[in-house]
Design an enzyme around this catalytic site. Sequence first.
Site, short mmCIF file in Angstrom:
data_model
loop_
_atom_site.label_atom_id
_atom_site.label_comp_id
_atom_site.label_asym_id
_atom_site.label_seq_id
_atom_site.Cartn_x
_atom_site.Cartn_y
_atom_site.Cartn_z
N GLU A 1 49.78 10.95 46.81
CA GLU A 1 51.20 11.32 46.85
C GLU A 1 51.80 11.32 45.45
OE1 GLU A 1 55.07 9.46 48.99
OE2 GLU A 1 53.44 10.06 50.33
N HIS B 1 24.67 2.90 55.34
CA HIS B 1 24.20 3.61 56.51
C HIS B 1 25.18 4.72 56.92
CE1 HIS B 1 21.20 0.45 56.95
NE2 HIS B 1 22.17 -0.39 56.71
N LYS C 1 58.74 17.59 55.70
CA LYS C 1 59.84 17.08 56.52
C LYS C 1 60.79 18.20 56.92
CE LYS C 1 59.94 12.33 54.68
NZ LYS C 1 60.75 11.36 53.92
#
EC number: 5.3.1.9
Length: 532
Positions: free
Chosen positions: A330, A359, A461
Amino acid sequence: MEITDIFQMNNNDKWLRYCDLLFSDDSLGFWLDISRMNVEKSDFEKFKDIYSKAFNSLESLENGSIANIDERRQVGHYWLRNPKIAPSKEISDSITKEIQDITKFGASILNGEITNSDGKKYTDVFWIGIGGSGLGPLLIKESFKRESIGLNLHFLDNVDPEGISHKLNSILPNIESTLFVVVSKSGGTPEPLIGMEQAMKFVLDNNQNWSSRSIAITTKGSKLDALAASENWLYIFDLPDWVGGRTSITGAVGLLPASLIGADINKFLDGASQMDALTREKDIKNNPAALLSLAWYKSGNGKGLRDMVVLPYRDRLEVFSRYLQQLVMESLGKKLDRDGNQVNQGIAVYGNKGSTDQHAYVQQLRDGIDNFFVNFIEILHDPSDIVEVKNKRPGDYLSGFLQGTRAALTEGGRQNLTITFKSFDESSLGALIALFERAVSLYAELINVNAYNQPGVEAGKRAATNIINLQKEIDELLEDGKERTLRQINDALSTDSTESIYLILRKLSENSDHYSMNGNQSNPDQLIISKN
């Protein structure tokens, strides 16, 4: 020297390079090794001038300059762990008081001085926050929560209906002894607002009082501040305007959960403050944040061409990569630089924990696309209650896996660096967070972007708000019960959003009997929509 030359060195030359580039600090019990990154000693002189400007910029920021130019705001998260450096006595005093208030409040909850309406001690906390307001507290909890010490923390950080239902119902057995914390700087951000409304309804539906057990963390004068004050909530803590969500962990957002689980918030702040002090040094070689940011810069040619892989070899730091995703991505992921040039900068972050990664994706790191660098995080001290069994000590194996992975990556020509602490406690976490915060700030100066704004987030937004408003317009249009095609709805609303209208109505029709979409979904343009 080319990066391939570094990896082809003999062991003695690698050792000499390690010694040349190693940074360590005894007071913090801390080491930083960048010897396996594309950094040369000659870079310290080459980058001297640009770092001089970066150091001055950071000094100006700490002195109270308007660092977030877009929003005309100061940037003061560094003041939170050392109020003495704040640019005014008013700010300094408010920070000091907030720390004292949180310390006292946490102690009062844990010792039973503050109880529920039945006089019983609180057992749980339901935390409502998005982004840094959720990730910071989660990191605190995962790092320091111990069985039978402090309150149990539960997090609502999304508006997923299934998730909301599950998390609210999970606290039902202890709802009478649960505190509710709502974090929102403005009080108007949809995610925490919706989470709060759902939690409030849940509490009231279960015959409990909301205001007497609710806490707000917000900016003075915000919508949430006004609501909490008018309803006489249990407490309101300050989230200053000059603190961004992704750097709020050393403020109330991180200190309150730490105090409620019995962690030492003063050690946490002191560790961050000590690292801040180390990283004010104006010599690259003796500044760990400068070394870290230089390694990032050289690795990705100053353009973020390599991803940052974060591999902490401790379970308690498992969520640290998620925390860094917001801090780094950000802050640095920007389309434009400060001069308005399109640069599309940023560093992508991902990670897991060792030795799980032995793994998982180390196979690709070793043999796949060479488009990353690795941050190993190592803790030397092991707990004393886990002892040797059948000539095996888990800590030795964990260290062996780390060193083996580091060696395998180096042999494969893959860049990596190692951050080491003697022990893992509140002080070292504070220092680790501060190290990355300072490195992000310096790196942003190197690439000339504003690390403190978030235009992409704001654009998201706005786009989400437009969709929500479109939902309301569709609902109002269909109130007349008439049948319409998607194109007719689009024309009636005078929009150019047929696809959005379709996606909205597909969702609505799946969750409400009032909406119908008749026709073949494979040919949505011919669907007939109505509301009854």
